[in-house]
Design a protein around this motif. Structure first.
Motif, PDB file in Angstrom:
ATOM      1  N   ARG A 144      -8.118  17.380 -16.254  1.00 42.64           N
ATOM      2  CA  ARG A 144      -7.552  18.010 -14.986  1.00 42.64           C
ATOM      3  C   ARG A 144      -8.561  17.697 -13.888  1.00 42.64           C
ATOM      4  NH1 ARG A 144      -6.899  22.555 -16.864  1.00 42.64           N
ATOM      5  NH2 ARG A 144      -4.864  22.245 -17.406  1.00 42.64           N
ATOM      6  N   THR A 145      -9.932  17.763 -14.374  1.00 41.07           N
ATOM      7  CA  THR A 145     -11.081  17.437 -13.169  1.00 41.07           C
ATOM      8  C   THR A 145     -10.621  15.920 -12.831  1.00 41.07           C
ATOM      9  OG1 THR A 145     -12.401  18.876 -14.173  1.00 41.07           O
ATOM     10  CG2 THR A 145     -13.312  17.091 -12.918  1.00 41.07           C
ATOM     11  N   LEU A 146     -10.404  15.045 -13.613  1.00 47.10           N
ATOM     12  CA  LEU A 146     -10.157  13.618 -13.155  1.00 47.10           C
ATOM     13  C   LEU A 146      -8.955  13.367 -12.750  1.00 47.10           C
ATOM     14  CD1 LEU A 146     -11.219  11.943 -16.730  1.00 47.10           C
ATOM     15  CD2 LEU A 146     -12.370  11.896 -14.732  1.00 47.10           C
ATOM     16  N   ALA A 147      -7.983  14.211 -12.998  1.00 43.71           N
ATOM     17  CA  ALA A 147      -6.689  13.982 -11.984  1.00 43.71           C
ATOM     18  C   ALA A 147      -7.114  14.215 -10.627  1.00 43.71           C
ATOM     19  CB  ALA A 147      -5.645  15.068 -12.372  1.00 43.71           C
ATOM     20  N   LEU A 148      -7.904  15.050  -9.927  1.00 45.35           N
ATOM     21  CA  LEU A 148      -8.031  15.128  -8.597  1.00 45.35           C
ATOM     22  C   LEU A 148      -8.582  14.015  -7.976  1.00 45.35           C
ATOM     23  CD1 LEU A 148     -10.142  18.585  -8.875  1.00 45.35           C
ATOM     24  CD2 LEU A 148      -7.734  18.394  -7.858  1.00 45.35           C
ATOM     25  N   PHE A 149      -9.465  12.908  -8.743  1.00 47.64           N
ATOM     26  CA  PHE A 149      -9.819  11.804  -8.313  1.00 47.64           C
ATOM     27  C   PHE A 149      -8.902  10.539  -8.421  1.00 47.64           C
ATOM     28  CE2 PHE A 149     -13.149  14.621  -8.767  1.00 47.64           C
ATOM     29  CZ  PHE A 149     -14.243  14.290  -7.543  1.00 47.64           C
ATOM     30  N   LEU A 150      -7.730  10.766  -9.115  1.00 43.28           N
ATOM     31  CA  LEU A 150      -6.921   9.538  -9.252  1.00 43.28           C
ATOM     32  C   LEU A 150      -6.507   8.916  -8.014  1.00 43.28           C
ATOM     33  CD1 LEU A 150      -5.191   7.875 -11.514  1.00 43.28           C
ATOM     34  CD2 LEU A 150      -3.423   9.539 -11.266  1.00 43.28           C
TER      35      LEU A 150
ATOM     36  N   ALA B 224      -1.085  12.175  -9.933  1.00 42.88           N
ATOM     37  CA  ALA B 224      -2.289  13.106  -9.858  1.00 42.88           C
ATOM     38  C   ALA B 224      -1.751  14.576 -10.129  1.00 42.88           C
ATOM     39  CB  ALA B 224      -3.155  12.982  -8.591  1.00 42.88           C
ATOM     40  N   ALA B 225      -0.814  14.723  -9.325  1.00 46.80           N
ATOM     41  CA  ALA B 225      -0.063  16.290  -9.664  1.00 46.80           C
ATOM     42  C   ALA B 225       0.475  16.491 -10.855  1.00 46.80           C
ATOM     43  CB  ALA B 225       0.977  16.558  -8.496  1.00 46.80           C
ATOM     44  N   ALA B 226       1.153  15.567 -11.361  1.00 41.86           N
ATOM     45  CA  ALA B 226       1.643  15.569 -12.810  1.00 41.86           C
ATOM     46  C   ALA B 226       0.553  15.626 -13.728  1.00 41.86           C
ATOM     47  CB  ALA B 226       2.358  14.349 -13.226  1.00 41.86           C
ATOM     48  N   LEU B 227      -0.579  14.706 -13.518  1.00 45.45           N
ATOM     49  CA  LEU B 227      -1.555  14.785 -14.411  1.00 45.45           C
ATOM     50  C   LEU B 227      -2.348  16.318 -14.413  1.00 45.45           C
ATOM     51  CD1 LEU B 227      -3.181  13.068 -16.774  1.00 45.45           C
ATOM     52  CD2 LEU B 227      -4.433  12.258 -14.864  1.00 45.45           C
TER      53      LEU B 227
ATOM     54  N   LEU C 240       0.619  -1.374  -0.009  1.00 41.71           N
ATOM     55  CA  LEU C 240       0.008  -0.125   0.019  1.00 41.71           C
ATOM     56  C   LEU C 240       0.764   1.174  -0.008  1.00 41.71           C
ATOM     57  CD1 LEU C 240      -2.927  -1.044   2.567  1.00 41.71           C
ATOM     58  CD2 LEU C 240      -3.123  -0.536  -0.039  1.00 41.71           C
ATOM     59  N   GLY C 241       1.862   1.343   0.758  1.00 40.82           N
ATOM     60  CA  GLY C 241       2.792   2.418   0.835  1.00 40.82           C
ATOM     61  C   GLY C 241       3.287   3.145  -0.444  1.00 40.82           C
ATOM     62  N   PRO C 242       4.001   2.374  -1.469  1.00 42.05           N
ATOM     63  CA  PRO C 242       4.503   2.843  -2.551  1.00 42.05           C
ATOM     64  C   PRO C 242       3.351   3.347  -3.494  1.00 42.05           C
ATOM     65  CG  PRO C 242       5.658   0.695  -2.067  1.00 42.05           C
ATOM     66  CD  PRO C 242       4.471   1.018  -0.939  1.00 42.05           C
ATOM     67  N   VAL C 243       2.025   2.512  -3.437  1.00 43.06           N
ATOM     68  CA  VAL C 243       0.940   2.917  -4.364  1.00 43.06           C
ATOM     69  C   VAL C 243       0.452   4.286  -3.864  1.00 43.06           C
ATOM     70  CG1 VAL C 243      -1.425   2.141  -4.771  1.00 43.06           C
ATOM     71  CG2 VAL C 243       0.320   0.409  -5.034  1.00 43.06           C
ATOM     72  N   VAL C 244       0.166   4.663  -2.748  1.00 40.65           N
ATOM     73  CA  VAL C 244      -0.152   5.798  -2.346  1.00 40.65           C
ATOM     74  C   VAL C 244       0.572   6.920  -2.697  1.00 40.65           C
ATOM     75  CG1 VAL C 244      -1.190   7.442  -0.320  1.00 40.65           C
ATOM     76  CG2 VAL C 244      -1.779   4.757  -0.389  1.00 40.65           C
ATOM     77  N   ALA C 245       1.853   6.874  -2.445  1.00 42.07           N
ATOM     78  CA  ALA C 245       2.766   7.775  -2.880  1.00 42.07           C
ATOM     79  C   ALA C 245       2.804   7.923  -4.250  1.00 42.07           C
ATOM     80  CB  ALA C 245       4.169   7.377  -2.257  1.00 42.07           C
ATOM     81  N   LEU C 246       2.898   6.994  -5.154  1.00 42.54           N
ATOM     82  CA  LEU C 246       2.827   7.286  -6.422  1.00 42.54           C
ATOM     83  C   LEU C 246       1.581   7.825  -7.074  1.00 42.54           C
ATOM     84  CD1 LEU C 246       4.446   7.032  -9.250  1.00 42.54           C
ATOM     85  CD2 LEU C 246       3.585   4.553  -9.387  1.00 42.54           C
ATOM     86  N   SER C 247       0.208   7.442  -6.591  1.00 40.50           N
ATOM     87  CA  SER C 247      -0.771   7.955  -7.040  1.00 40.50           C
ATOM     88  C   SER C 247      -0.967   9.537  -6.909  1.00 40.50           C
ATOM     89  CB  SER C 247      -2.000   7.327  -6.250  1.00 40.50           C
ATOM     90  OG  SER C 247      -2.019   7.447  -4.900  1.00 40.50           O
ATOM     91  N   LEU C 248      -0.435   9.924  -5.682  1.00 36.09           N
ATOM     92  CA  LEU C 248      -0.478  11.344  -5.477  1.00 36.09           C
ATOM     93  C   LEU C 248       0.420  11.931  -6.294  1.00 36.09           C
ATOM     94  CD1 LEU C 248      -0.273  11.068  -1.799  1.00 36.09           C
ATOM     95  CD2 LEU C 248      -2.148  12.200  -3.040  1.00 36.09           C
ATOM     96  N   ALA C 249       1.682  11.475  -6.835  1.00 39.24           N
ATOM     97  CA  ALA C 249       2.665  12.175  -7.478  1.00 39.24           C
ATOM     98  C   ALA C 249       2.152  12.127  -8.936  1.00 39.24           C
ATOM     99  CB  ALA C 249       3.873  11.439  -7.803  1.00 39.24           C
TER     100      ALA C 249
END
Length: 497
Positions: free
Chosen positions: A124-130, A111-114, A100-109
């Motif tokens: 951009r709207t969808l990126a908020l929910f990634l 989302a910001a990149a998207l 779980l740890g690496p998955v959460v971190a990568l999803s946030l990164a």
């Protein structure tokens, strides 16, 4: 479950898979139906170009989520099942944290990149929910690692999809802009993530051994083994998602947004087949991993063959009916989509081959052959991209269908050979053969005979279906023992649920 239990009562695993699979298939049928209705709402409410833009944005969103999950869709089922089967339950908590740890971190990164790289407000709207999408899927995978299908069925199949239907329907009525529909489509991931977290926490606490502790050296070894197994699967999962989504993006880029909308609508039935496959395979997956981890090849082969028979029994009639009703099915979305009839038929034939191999990709992964799995998916991705680039400029959506069909055949026949050579497992048991012959006879040959006499118009097709359905039902009943359909009803009162 121990090796001894499996060997003593191999039908027990089949009954467990049947009960979990039945619930998941029911939920998958609902999810697939909702997906068709949502597609219809978007196709009807927006023009073809705007609908194509919507489908392209959601494809990019799902692809980004696949990258962030890092292959844990397999690792968080395989490792908990293996730890239980080998008596290492005290490492379950460390296993969940490792995934779980690496998955959460990568999803946030991501989302910001998207958000910063998105070319429009829709993406951009969808990126908020990634992160919510990734967290929902990963936590539900963890619950399946505990052999519990209920959270996946209730949270993902039922609650999220029903909410998505309601929110997209409301958005289509009140503010049918692209960003508005994207927001409505993604919003249900918020409650889904919360519910998935609660379900995973409950199962973890219930399954945690009392007073058991793990040593640092064990946790370190587990992390290394987890990512050695899951790493190739992480790349393979992204490539697998690309197989399902990149064709829409390539059609949009090479053939235009209108062609992308036609292709997305024409291929919508494939989602129904994939949901049926997931419904069965997700229930079989932890049991298959336990059987293979203890060396019980007979139990593993039984699970694989029986599950493939069920899959063929469910999906082949759908594919054959889609081939028969293709022009009328497409007009449901609008007259402009009828041009996708050849697309539907090409994909349906490819799905007959793919489902006939069963969940072979999952079997290969549960056997620990994730590197082979990665190679197969990369070959299939190369096939679809190569054919798409070659054929889409000339044939449009049909070219993309040919590319995807070639990829599906490659991505099933290659692992089929590898699974047999490496483990001597294959899907062609008596149930698979019976289901295939029954489906072809009732929904292939019989409708051809009826329409040859009554015509292939709406009346002739309706008559053909009215004859085929009861014939298929009667045949399934007569073949119920060979198909092992009793596993869905028989229950030993001493077995745990």
């Amino acid at each position: 479950m121990t090796h001894g239990v499996l060997a003593a009562d191999p039908a027990r695993a089949t009954r467990g898979a049947a009960r979990g699979g039945l619930a998941n298939m029911a939920g998958s049928a609902l999810a697939g139906g909702v997906g068709v209705v949502v597609t219809w709402v978007v196709a009807r409410r927006l023009g073809q170009a705007e609908a194509g833009a919507f489908f392209s944005a959601t494809a990019a969103f799902v692809l980004a989520g696949g990258v962030a999950k890092l292959g844990t869709g397999t690792g968080l089922v395989y490792w908990p099942a293996r730890l239980r089967a080998t008596g290492r339950d005290h490492l379950l908590g460390a296993c969940l944290r490792t995934g779980l740890g690496p998955v959460v971190a990568l999803s946030l990164a991501l989302a910001a990149a998207l958000w910063f790289a998105a070319p429009n407000d829709t993406l951009r709207t969808l990126a908020l929910f990634l992160p919510l999408q990734v967290l929902t899927d990963t936590l539900l995978t963890a619950t399946r690692g505990y052999r519990s299908m209920r959270p996946t069925v209730l949270v993902d199949r039922v609650i999220r999809n029903v909410l998505q239907l309601l929110t997209v329907g409301a958005a289509a009525l009140w503010f049918a802009s692209l960003p508005g529909l994207a927001l409505a489509w993604a919003l249900p991931y918020l409650p889904a993530a919360v519910l998935a977290g609660l379900a995973a926490r409950r199962l973890y606490r219930a399954g945690r051994p009392t007073g058991a502790t793990s040593r640092q050296v064990e946790r370190r070894a587990l992390r290394r083994e987890f990512w050695l197994f899951t790493g190739p699967r992480a790349v393979a999962a992204v490539a697998q998602l690309a197989l399902q989504r990149v064709d829409v993006l390539l059609v949009a880029a090479l053939g235009g947004l209108g062609a992308a909308a036609v292709y997305a609508v024409a291929g919508r039935f494939v989602i129904l087949i994939q949901f049926a496959n997931q419904g069965i395979s997700q229930s079989v997956q932890p049991r298959l991993a336990e059987a293979l981890s203890t060396g019980d090849r007979a139990a593993a082969n039984r699970l694989y063959q029986v599950a493939t028979g069920w899959l063929v029994l469910i999906t082949w009639p759908i594919n054959l009916l889609v081939i028969l009703f293709a022009p009328y099915y497409l007009r449901f979305f609008g007259d402009g989509y009828a041009a996708g009839t050849p697309v539907v038929r090409v994909l349906a034939v490819a799905m007959l081959v793919a489902t006939g191999c069963g969940m072979v990709d999952m079997v290969l992964a549960m056997a620990g052959r994730t590197s082979l799995n990665l190679g197969n998916v990369l070959v299939a991705l190369a096939v679809t991209i190569g054919l798409d680039v070659l054929l889409i400029p000339r044939w449009g959506a049909l070219g993309a269908a040919a590319g995807l069909a070639g990829a599906m055949v490659a991505n099933n026949l290659l692992p089929l050979v590898q699974v047999y050579r490496g483990t001597r497992l294959h899907p062609f048991g008596p149930g698979t053969r019976a289901a295939a012959l029954l489906s072809i006879g009732c929904f292939g040959l019989l409708p051809q005979a009826v329409t040859a006499l009554a015509g292939d118009g709406p009346a002739g097709l309706a008559l053909a279906t009215a004859v085929a359905v009861p014939a298929f039902t009667a045949g399934a009943w007569l073949l119920r023992d060979r198909l092992e359909l009793g596993a869905f009803t028989r229950r030993n009162p001493q077995e745990a649920s």
